[in-house]
Design a protein around this motif. Structure first.
Motif, PDB file in Angstrom:
ATOM      1  N   THR A 113       0.995  -1.255   0.092  1.00 30.85           N
ATOM      2  CA  THR A 113       0.015   0.027   0.151  1.00 30.85           C
ATOM      3  C   THR A 113       0.773   1.268  -0.112  1.00 30.85           C
ATOM      4  OG1 THR A 113      -0.140  -0.176   2.474  1.00 30.85           O
ATOM      5  CG2 THR A 113      -2.020  -1.246   1.157  1.00 30.85           C
ATOM      6  N   VAL A 114       2.168   1.023   0.108  1.00 28.39           N
ATOM      7  CA  VAL A 114       3.137   2.250  -0.005  1.00 28.39           C
ATOM      8  C   VAL A 114       3.476   2.418  -1.304  1.00 28.39           C
ATOM      9  CG1 VAL A 114       5.158   3.473   0.920  1.00 28.39           C
ATOM     10  CG2 VAL A 114       3.776   1.902   2.260  1.00 28.39           C
ATOM     11  N   PRO A 115       3.262   3.680  -1.981  1.00 23.80           N
ATOM     12  CA  PRO A 115       3.415   3.496  -3.416  1.00 23.80           C
ATOM     13  C   PRO A 115       5.168   3.691  -3.584  1.00 23.80           C
ATOM     14  CG  PRO A 115       2.096   5.270  -2.788  1.00 23.80           C
ATOM     15  CD  PRO A 115       2.362   4.747  -1.446  1.00 23.80           C
ATOM     16  N   GLY A 116       5.648   2.775  -4.643  1.00 28.06           N
ATOM     17  CA  GLY A 116       6.827   3.057  -5.097  1.00 28.06           C
ATOM     18  C   GLY A 116       7.688   1.729  -3.940  1.00 28.06           C
ATOM     19  N   LYS A 117       7.116   1.162  -2.959  1.00 26.11           N
ATOM     20  CA  LYS A 117       7.878   0.299  -2.052  1.00 26.11           C
ATOM     21  C   LYS A 117       7.792  -1.107  -2.257  1.00 26.11           C
ATOM     22  CE  LYS A 117       8.349  -1.014   2.730  1.00 26.11           C
ATOM     23  NZ  LYS A 117       8.949  -0.548   3.820  1.00 26.11           N
ATOM     24  N   PRO A 118       8.830  -1.788  -2.543  1.00 24.14           N
ATOM     25  CA  PRO A 118       8.676  -3.261  -3.166  1.00 24.14           C
ATOM     26  C   PRO A 118       7.755  -4.140  -2.166  1.00 24.14           C
ATOM     27  CG  PRO A 118      10.794  -2.791  -2.653  1.00 24.14           C
ATOM     28  CD  PRO A 118      10.120  -1.597  -2.354  1.00 24.14           C
TER      29      PRO A 118
END
Length: 478
Positions: A113-118
């Motif tokens: 749910t964290v944008p850009g976090k794998p």
């Protein structure tokens, strides 16, 4: 609120059960996602009021002294792991058709749910004993392979922080307790290990069967490997019962020579016959027994389990060796304190149940054993019977020491026993002095209490510190 991801928390009525190390972060996270959060807590002490005030300042509703009532309109309960399943709050939730998640389940649902976090896969570790050490060994091996990782869950970084924080991870080494697994129905690991199973926390789970069932949840939906203990058939049984993904393999670890699809020990070398091209005829050397710190039998088993999970993730053999060499165990886990007059003094205050104490006792040949404390409903006959041949003498401390004394009378009547009839903290100095009197050069004085510490000490760390201080005092006078 079924098994899928929850993408819109705005306005959801969520009740968080319990303040403390998991409840407060969960309440903050859910509030930040837009949920309408009510925290309920049994206690109403100064610490709880302080935590409540901080949450209320954010706009979270807190009910102190009322952990039994389900707030009206609740759509989801998120509970601290220690809350027992038979509490009225959960029975009310069940009647109302409201799901109950733990903090681990919440973290699992919030991955991605964290944008850009794998989205990092989870390598999970559970078992009655050795979880923390194995998880830390695993993280050390993963780091040695150049992977971004952390030891999380029941230790170290909180899972919510790991999932929602800015730090990007390639993979997570996750320690899980039986409590956490009970409340994590949709968790699906990349690979997982159950290290061992012995009676523990039965007051919480209600039965050994229920305890084993919750431990076994860690295998549900595994993708690559279910790692089990060849010496503990119950762990293999849990693998058999698990519903795993197509192609997931059962991987055993053993202190003996490994068969195909196992890791084990050959001539002082940790070897892999599971993750090699031709596992029927070849084995891959991973590390030497001397690379494991300390090289006690149960700790070698921990290292093999950690290696199996790392190898399941594709880690090269050299990283297993380098990671094990770099690993330093936590304090109070078979920690060598000092040698005094040819006698070794070892602190394993973390051995708070019989299973852990038996593993510790098995690591030494001739022992003066310091034991006792709060038994938590345990019995000691099996432990004493299996360890009797190693005992030079025993010094008993703590509230429930009579239970161990009676087991010694039944199974090791020839072993001299000193029974210290005191539970003040100063008893540890006397215990060490008595142990020194019983010990001979070449012996090990071992603090492996097989009991909890709270009758005499704030925690097992304080008990271990008192032991080390007493040994230093002994050495100063030697």
């Amino acid at each position: 609120m079924g098994s899928g991801q929850v993408t819109d928390w705005q306005g959801k009525h969520v009740t968080v059960a319990g303040l403390g190390v998991s409840g407060v972060p969960a309440a903050k996270v859910l509030h930040g996602l837009g949920a309408r959060v009510t925290v309920v807590n049994d206690g109403d002490d100064a610490r709880a009021r302080e935590q409540a005030a901080a949450l209320e300042a954010l706009g979270v509703t807190v009910r102190l002294g009322d952990g039994a009532t389900l707030p009206e309109g609740t759509e989801l309960v998120v509970t601290a792991p220690g809350w027992q399943p038979d509490k009225p709050l959960f029975l009310a939730a069940e009647r109302a058709g409201v799901p109950v998640w733990g903090d681990v389940e919440l973290a699992w649902r919030l991955r991605g749910t964290v944008p850009g976090k794998p989205v990092a896969p989870w390598l999970c570790v559970t078992g009655t004993n050795g979880k923390t050490t194995t998880t830390q060994m695993l993280a050390s091996i993963l780091r040695a392979a150049g992977l971004r990782t952390a030891a999380v869950g029941n230790i170290g970084v909180s899972l919510l922080d790991a999932v929602l924080g800015e730090e990007p991870y390639d993979v997570l080494a996750v320690e899980l307790s039986s409590y956490q697994l009970h409340w994590a129905p949709s968790l699906r690991a990349h690979s997982a290990a159950v290290l061992n199973l012995a009676p523990d926390h039965l007051d919480w789970h209600g039965s050994m069967e229920a305890y084993a069932r919750d431990k076994g949840r860690v295998y549900e939906g595994n993708q690559v490997a279910c790692v089990y203990n060849v010496a503990d058939k119950a762990t293999e049984d849990l693998v058999r019962e698990a519903d795993v993904e197509e192609g997931c393999r059962a991987i055993g670890f053993t202190l003996g020579t490994p068969g195909p699809s196992q890791l084990g020990v050959v001539d002082g070398i940790l070897v892999d016959r599971a993750f090699v091209e031709n596992r029927r005829e070849s084995a891959q050397e991973l590390a030497e027994v001397s690379d494991v710190n300390p090289p006690a039998p149960h700790n070698i088993a921990n290292a093999l389990a950690a290696a199996a999970l790392a190898r399941a993730f594709g880690v090269p053999p050299q990283a297993v060796r380098d990671g094990l060499r770099a690993f330093t165990p936590d304090a109070h886990r078979i920690a060598h304190v000092a040698d005094v007059n040819g006698v070794a003094y070892v602190d394993d205050s973390k051995a708070t149940n019989t299973h852990a104490a038996e593993a510790s006792l098995a690591a030494y040949g001739s022992i003066v054993w310091i034991a006792g404390g709060l038994a938590k409903g345990a019995t000691f006959d099996e432990l004493v019977a299996r360890s009797a041949g190693r005992l030079r003498g025993v010094v008993l401390i703590g509230a429930d020491r009579a239970l161990i004394r009676e087991a010694l009378a039944r199974h090791a009547p020839e072993v001299p026993v000193v029974d210290l009839d005191r539970t003040d903290t100063g008893a540890m100095l006397q215990a060490v002095q008595e142990a020194a009197r019983l010990a001979q050069p070449g012996d090990t004085v071992l603090l492996a209490p097989a009991c909890a510490s709270m009758d005499m000490f704030a925690n097992y760390n304080k008990r271990g510190d008192a032991f080390a201080e007493a040994v230093r005092e002994l050495g100063a006078g030697a």
